[in-house]
Write a protein that holds these residues in place. Structure first.
Motif, PDB file in Angstrom:
ATOM      1  N   TYR A   1      48.700  31.552  37.720  1.00 44.81           N
ATOM      2  CA  TYR A   1      49.610  30.925  38.685  1.00 44.81           C
ATOM      3  C   TYR A   1      50.877  31.747  38.894  1.00 44.81           C
ATOM      4  CZ  TYR A   1      46.610  26.861  37.998  1.00 44.81           C
ATOM      5  OH  TYR A   1      45.530  26.026  37.930  1.00 44.81           O
ATOM      6  N   GLU A   2      51.295  32.490  37.897  1.00 45.64           N
ATOM      7  CA  GLU A   2      52.515  33.276  38.015  1.00 45.64           C
ATOM      8  C   GLU A   2      52.366  34.448  38.976  1.00 45.64           C
ATOM      9  OE1 GLU A   2      53.554  34.464  34.128  1.00 45.64           O
ATOM     10  OE2 GLU A   2      54.166  32.451  33.460  1.00 45.64           O
ATOM     11  N   GLN A   3      51.135  34.801  39.313  1.00 48.19           N
ATOM     12  CA  GLN A   3      50.927  35.897  40.262  1.00 48.19           C
ATOM     13  C   GLN A   3      51.221  35.489  41.700  1.00 48.19           C
ATOM     14  OE1 GLN A   3      46.932  37.312  39.708  1.00 48.19           O
ATOM     15  NE2 GLN A   3      47.251  37.856  37.557  1.00 48.19           N
ATOM     16  N   HIS A   4      51.280  34.192  41.936  1.00 45.88           N
ATOM     17  CA  HIS A   4      51.551  33.694  43.283  1.00 45.88           C
ATOM     18  C   HIS A   4      53.050  33.483  43.457  1.00 45.88           C
ATOM     19  CE1 HIS A   4      47.296  32.855  42.693  1.00 45.88           C
ATOM     20  NE2 HIS A   4      47.178  32.703  44.010  1.00 45.88           N
ATOM     21  N   GLN A   5      53.575  33.960  44.581  1.00 45.91           N
ATOM     22  CA  GLN A   5      55.012  33.909  44.833  1.00 45.91           C
ATOM     23  C   GLN A   5      55.311  33.063  46.083  1.00 45.91           C
ATOM     24  OE1 GLN A   5      56.464  37.908  45.166  1.00 45.91           O
ATOM     25  NE2 GLN A   5      56.368  38.299  42.965  1.00 45.91           N
ATOM     26  N   PHE A   6      56.483  32.509  46.066  1.00 43.41           N
ATOM     27  CA  PHE A   6      56.990  31.779  47.232  1.00 43.41           C
ATOM     28  C   PHE A   6      57.685  32.732  48.213  1.00 43.41           C
ATOM     29  CE2 PHE A   6      60.107  29.092  49.458  1.00 43.41           C
ATOM     30  CZ  PHE A   6      59.275  28.079  49.916  1.00 43.41           C
ATOM     31  N   SER A   7      58.251  33.806  47.714  1.00 41.04           N
ATOM     32  CA  SER A   7      58.945  34.790  48.536  1.00 41.04           C
ATOM     33  C   SER A   7      57.943  35.718  49.209  1.00 41.04           C
ATOM     34  CB  SER A   7      59.922  35.602  47.681  1.00 41.04           C
ATOM     35  OG  SER A   7      60.485  36.648  48.415  1.00 41.04           O
TER      36      SER A   7
ATOM     37  N   GLU B   1      37.750  36.410  45.161  1.00 47.00           N
ATOM     38  CA  GLU B   1      37.674  35.065  44.600  1.00 47.00           C
ATOM     39  C   GLU B   1      38.163  35.094  43.163  1.00 47.00           C
ATOM     40  OE1 GLU B   1      33.750  33.610  44.992  1.00 47.00           O
ATOM     41  OE2 GLU B   1      33.665  33.864  47.165  1.00 47.00           O
ATOM     42  N   MET B   2      38.903  34.066  42.805  1.00 48.03           N
ATOM     43  CA  MET B   2      39.427  33.989  41.440  1.00 48.03           C
ATOM     44  C   MET B   2      39.576  32.525  41.058  1.00 48.03           C
ATOM     45  SD  MET B   2      43.419  35.041  42.049  1.00 48.03           S
ATOM     46  CE  MET B   2      43.772  34.783  40.339  1.00 48.03           C
ATOM     47  N   GLN B   3      39.433  32.267  39.777  1.00 46.82           N
ATOM     48  CA  GLN B   3      39.583  30.930  39.224  1.00 46.82           C
ATOM     49  C   GLN B   3      40.960  30.817  38.589  1.00 46.82           C
ATOM     50  OE1 GLN B   3      37.481  28.345  39.358  1.00 46.82           O
ATOM     51  NE2 GLN B   3      35.907  29.494  40.493  1.00 46.82           N
ATOM     52  N   LEU B   4      41.787  29.915  39.124  1.00 43.42           N
ATOM     53  CA  LEU B   4      43.140  29.711  38.599  1.00 43.42           C
ATOM     54  C   LEU B   4      43.088  28.656  37.505  1.00 43.42           C
ATOM     55  CD1 LEU B   4      45.231  29.693  41.900  1.00 43.42           C
ATOM     56  CD2 LEU B   4      44.761  31.592  40.373  1.00 43.42           C
ATOM     57  N   LYS B   5      43.184  29.117  36.279  1.00 41.16           N
ATOM     58  CA  LYS B   5      43.147  28.203  35.136  1.00 41.16           C
ATOM     59  C   LYS B   5      44.273  28.477  34.154  1.00 41.16           C
ATOM     60  CE  LYS B   5      38.167  27.301  35.330  1.00 41.16           C
ATOM     61  NZ  LYS B   5      36.869  27.346  34.598  1.00 41.16           N
ATOM     62  N   LEU B   6      44.526  29.750  33.875  1.00 41.76           N
ATOM     63  CA  LEU B   6      45.545  30.095  32.898  1.00 41.76           C
ATOM     64  C   LEU B   6      46.922  30.142  33.544  1.00 41.76           C
ATOM     65  CD1 LEU B   6      43.642  32.968  31.067  1.00 41.76           C
ATOM     66  CD2 LEU B   6      43.799  30.554  30.407  1.00 41.76           C
ATOM     67  N   PRO B   7      47.993  29.953  32.776  1.00 41.24           N
ATOM     68  CA  PRO B   7      49.355  30.010  33.338  1.00 41.24           C
ATOM     69  C   PRO B   7      49.682  31.329  34.013  1.00 41.24           C
ATOM     70  CG  PRO B   7      49.373  29.022  31.159  1.00 41.24           C
ATOM     71  CD  PRO B   7      47.983  29.548  31.360  1.00 41.24           C
TER      72      PRO B   7
END
Length: 696
Positions: free
Chosen positions: A369-375, A360-366
Motif C-alpha cells: 500500500y505504501e507504493q501508492h501515492q496521493f501526489s 497485476e498485483m495482490q495488495l496484502k502487505l503494508p
C-alpha cells in the motif's frame, strides 16, 4: 248652405207692412246634397241681410234669363224662429264639438292607455329578458367557475403527476448518472484521430467495513474537462467494473475489484492541466434497491507536474454520496472530509498506464500500500515546481481554455464573445488612461485646453510645457489609474465570492481581458502616437515627452527614448505582475492555483485519511450498539477507555476497547485516538491469536 249673391234676387218694390216672407219654409237650393247639420254663419248673415233689405223692383233685370236656370222659392220666415234655429244650430255645433272633443279625448286616453300598456308590456318583457340574461350570466358564471375549478383541479393533478414522474426520473438519473447540471461555459470537446487509451487497473477500496450495506458494487471511470465541468464521454466501453459482492460487516475491510478498465483521452496537444478522472462507486439494484445508486465518488488529476499523463500507482479519497458538481477545487474536497471525517468513505487504490496494461498485483502487505501515492508529482517534480516557464505555460493554458481560445467549433461563440469583450476593454483602458492623466494635470494646476472622447482615440491638450517630474507623473498617472480600476474590480470579485459564494464566469472573463488590455495599453499608446502625431503635428504625447524635454534642456537624443523605454518596461512589468496574481488567486475563485498546487505539491502537503480511520460519530454509534448488546445466554459487551501520555513529546493517546463478556472474555473491537485527533480502528486478529495461545 251656399252663399248667394243678394243682387241676383228679384228686386221687387213691396211695402214692409204688406210683405212679410214666411221664414218657416225651407229654402231649397241646388246644393241640397250637403249634410243637414252643416251650418255656415257668414252665409246665414248675408242671407238675413238680403231678406231684411228693402227690395228694388226692377223688372228689366233679366228675370227670365235667371229663372230659366234656377228655381226660386219665396217665403216668410219669423226672426225668432231663425234665432232659435241659430241657437239650436250653435248648440248643435257646440255639442258636436264637445262630442268630438270627448271622442278625441277618449281616443287620446285610449291611445295613452294603450301606449302605457305597451310600455308596461315592453318594460315587463325587458325586465324578464334582463332577468333571464342575468340568470343566464349567473348560470354561465357558475358553470364557468365549476369548469375552471375542474380544469384547475385536473391541471393540478396533472402537474403533481408530472412532478412525481419528473422527480422519479430525476432520482433515477441521479442514481445512474449523478447530479445534473447545465453546462454553460464550455461544450464537449470532440475526440480527434490521435486519441490515446489510458489503462486504469482498479485494485480495491480499503476500509469500507460496515459503511456500505451487503450488496453488489461496481466502479465507473469517466474523464472530465475540469472539476465540476463537463464529462467527456468519448467511449462507454470498458469503463465500468464487474459487480463485486460486499458483506457489509465491520470485519469486511476491503472491496476488491482487481480489474483493468480503458479510458479514451485526447492527444497530447489537446490535453489541459485541469482535466481529471472521476471514480464513481455504484450500489447495484437488487430486491431492496430499485435503481443503481451512486454511493461514493472521487476526482483525480489526469496531468502530473511535468504536464504529462499521470502514470504509476496512486490512491484517492472517496467521498460519500452522489457526485457533487458544485465542487470546483481539490481543496474543497479536502476541506469536506477534513472538517467532517464521516463524509469520507474509504481510500481507492489503482494503477494507471498509458501504453501497456498495468501489471497485476495482490495488495496484502503494508509495503504494498505504501507504493501508492496521493501526489502526482513527476520524477523531476521538485525542479518543475520552481520553473517559472512551466508555471506561466500552465496559467496561460488555463486562461486560454476559460476564454475559449482552445476550443473546437462548438465553442466559437465563446471565442467571438471574448474578442468583443477584449475590444471593449481596450477602449475602456484608453479612457481610464486619459482620464487619469486629466486628473493629474488638474491636481498639478495645469490648464487643460481640450479633453475629447472619440470612438477610436482621445484628445488631451494642455497649455504649458511640462517639467521632468511632471512628465514622470503624467506618464505614470494613466497607467496607475487603469491599475486602480483593475484592483477595484478584483477586490469586488473576491468579496462577492467570499461572502456570497458566487461570482459570474462572464465577470471573471471581463477581468482577464481587461488585465490583458492593461498590459498592452503602453504598446497601443506608442502605436497611436506614432500614427496621430504626424497627422496633427502635435508631438506632446506620452512617448515623445521625454525626448522633447531632453532635446530642449540637455540637447540629447538618447536619454529621452531610453528613459521612456524603461518607464514603459516598469509599467508593463507591474501590470503583468498584478494580472498574474489575479489569475492565480482571484480568477475563477483561485481554481488555477488550486489545480497547480494539486499537481505540483508533495505527498506531505495533503491530508489523506488513514485506511483504518473512522469518524467520531461512527465510534459513538459503535459504542452505543455495544451498550445495548445482549444475547439469550446473557452475554454482553463492555467498553473500556484508557489514556496514555508520552512524556518526551507531550502527546496523549486514547485507547477504546470493546469486550465480549460472558463465559469467555474476548476482545470485540478496539480503537486508538492519536495525538493529531485521528481515530483508527486496530486489528484484533493478532491479539485474539495471542489470547488463544495463552489460553489453550
Amino acid at each position: 248652405m251656399e252663399r248667394r249673391d243678394t243682387q241676383s234676387l228679384l228686386q221687387l218694390k213691396v211695402a214692409e207692412n204688406d210683405y212679410r216672407p214666411d221664414l218657416s219654409e225651407s229654402i231649397i237650393t241646388e246644393n241640397s246634397e250637403h249634410e243637414e247639420n252643416y251650418f255656415d254663419p257668414e252665409a246665414f248673415k248675408d242671407f238675413r241681410e238680403a231678406i231684411l233689405r228693402e227690395p228694388e223692383l226692377r223688372y228689366d233685370y233679366g228675370l227670365d234669363d235667371i229663372s230659366s236656370d234656377q228655381m226660386i222659392y219665396v217665403a216668410s220666415v219669423d226672426l225668432s224662429q231663425i234665432s232659435e234655429e241659430e241657437n239650436a244650430l250653435l248648440k248643435q255645433q257646440e255639442e258636436a264639438q264637445r262630442k268630438n272633443l270627448e271622442a278625441v279625448a277618449k281616443r287620446n286616453a285610449a291611445i295613452k292607455n294603450l301606449e302605457n300598456q305597451a310600455k308596461a308590456r315592453l318594460m315587463s318583457q325587458y325586465m324578464d329578458r334582463v332577468k333571464k340574461i342575468k340568470k343566464h350570466d349567473l348560470d354561465e358564471k357558475k358553470g364557468f367557475g365549476k369548469r375552471t375549478k375542474n380544469i384547475r383541479t385536473r391541471f393540478d393533478e396533472a402537474r403533481q403527476f408530472l412532478k412525481s414522474i419528473v422527480s422519479t426520473k430525476k432520482r433515477y438519473a441521479q442514481l445512474h448518472i449523478g447530479k445534473l447540471k447545465e453546462k454553460n461555459d464550455m461544450e464537449i470537446i470532440a475526440m480527434d484521430k490521435a486519441k490515446k487509451k489510458l489503462y486504469i487497473r482498479i485494485e480495491l477500496c480499503r476500509a469500507v467495513k460496515d459503511k456500505l450495506p451487503c450488496a453488489h458494487f461496481a466502479i465507473l471511470v469517466s474523464l472530465w474537462d475540469r472539476l465540476g465541468g463537463t464529462k467527456l464521454e468519448f467511449s462507454k466501453d470498458k469503463r465500468i467494473t464487474k459487480p463485486v459482492m460486499h458483506g457489509g460487516r465491520y470485519f469486511n475491510n476491503c472491496l476488491r475489484f482487481e480489474e483493468t478498465l480503458e479510458l479514451d483521452i485526447p492527444s497530447h496537444s489537446k490535453l489541459t492541466s485541469s482535466m481529471c478522472i472521476s471514480f464513481e462507486l455504484y450500489l447495484l439494484k437488487n430486491r431492496t434497491v430499485k435503481f443503481d445508486k451512486p454511493v461514493a465518488y472521487s476526482y483525480f488529476p489526469l496531468i502530473n507536474s511535468d504536464f504529462q499523463v499521470s502514470e504509476g500507482r496512486f490512491k484517492t479519497t472517496m467521498l460519500k454520496g452522489s457526485m457533487d458538481l458544485s465542487i470546483e477545487k481539490y481543496s474543497d474536497i479536502e476541506a469536506k472530509y477534513r472538517n467532517r471525517i464521516d463524509d469520507w468513505l474509504c481510500n481507492l487504490y489503482f494503477t494507471t498506464k498509458l501504453a501497456d496494461l498495468p501489471e497485476e498485483m495482490q495488495l496484502k502487505l503494508p509495503e504494498d500500500y505504501e507504493q501508492h501515492q496521493f501526489s502526482v508529482t513527476g520524477p523531476d517534480g521538485l525542479k518543475a515546481r520552481w520553473q517559472g516557464v512551466k508555471r506561466l505555460k500552465y496559467v496561460m493554458g488555463e486562461v486560454f481554455q476559460d476564454l475559449g481560445f482552445k476550443a473546437k467549433k462548438a465553442s466559437y461563440g465563446q471565442l467571438w464573445m471574448s474578442l468583443i469583450i477584449l475590444s471593449f476593454s481596450l477602449w475602456i483602458c484608453r479612457l481610464t488612461h486619459y482620464f487619469g492623466q486629466w486628473l493629474y494635470l488638474n491636481m498639478c494646476g495645469i490648464d487643460v485646453n481640450k479633453f475629447q472622447v472619440l470612438w477610436f482615440t482621445f484628445t488631451l491638450k494642455y497649455a504649458s510645457d511640462l517639467y521632468f517630474k511632471i512628465i514622470l507623473g503624467f506618464i505614470f498617472a494613466g497607467a496607475l489609474f487603469t491599475l486602480f480600476i483593475f484592483l477595484l474590480f478584483s477586490t469586488i470579485a473576491f468579496l462577492c465570492y467570499w461572502y456570497a459564494g458566487f461570482f459570474p464566469s462572464i465577470g471573471y472573463r471581463i477581468g482577464v481581458l481587461y488585465g490583458v488590455a492593461m498590459i498592452v495599453d503602453p504598446f497601443v499608446t506608442i502605436i497611436e502616437s506614432v500614427i496621430i502625431s504626424p497627422i496633427e503635428d502635435d508631438w506632446k504625447r506620452d512617448p515623445f515627452l521625454m525626448t522633447l524635454y531632453f532635446r530642449e534642456n540637455a540637447g540629447s537624443e538618447f536619454f529621452g527614448p531610453a528613459i521612456t523605454f524603461l518607464l514603459y518596461l516598469v509599467i508593463i512589468s507591474v501590470s503583468a505582475f498584478v494580472v498574474y496574481n489575479y489569475l492565480v488567486y482571484v480568477h475563477m475563485n483561485g481554481r488555477i492555483l488550486d489545480t497547480y498546487n494539486r499537481i505540483n505539491s508533495l505527498e506531505n502537503a495533503f491530508m489523506v485519511p488513514y485506511d483504518a480511520e473512522v469518524g467520531e460519530r461512527y465510534l459513538k454509534w459503535v459504542v452505543k450498539k455495544a451498550h445495548k448488546y445482549k444475547t439469550v445466554e446473557g452475554e454482553t459487551r463492555k467498553v473500556a477507555c484508557c489514556h496514555y501520555t508520552e512524556k518526551r513529546k507531550s502527546e496523549s493517546y486514547s485507547h477504546i476497547a470493546i469486550y465480549n463478556v460472558g463465559k469467555h472474555r474476548s476482545l470485540y473491537r478496539h480503537f486508538m485516538k492519536l495525538a493529531n485527533g485521528a481515530i483508527i480502528e486496530l486489528s484484533t486478529n493478532r491479539l485474539n491469536m495471542f489470547a488463544d495461545n495463552e489460553n489453550p
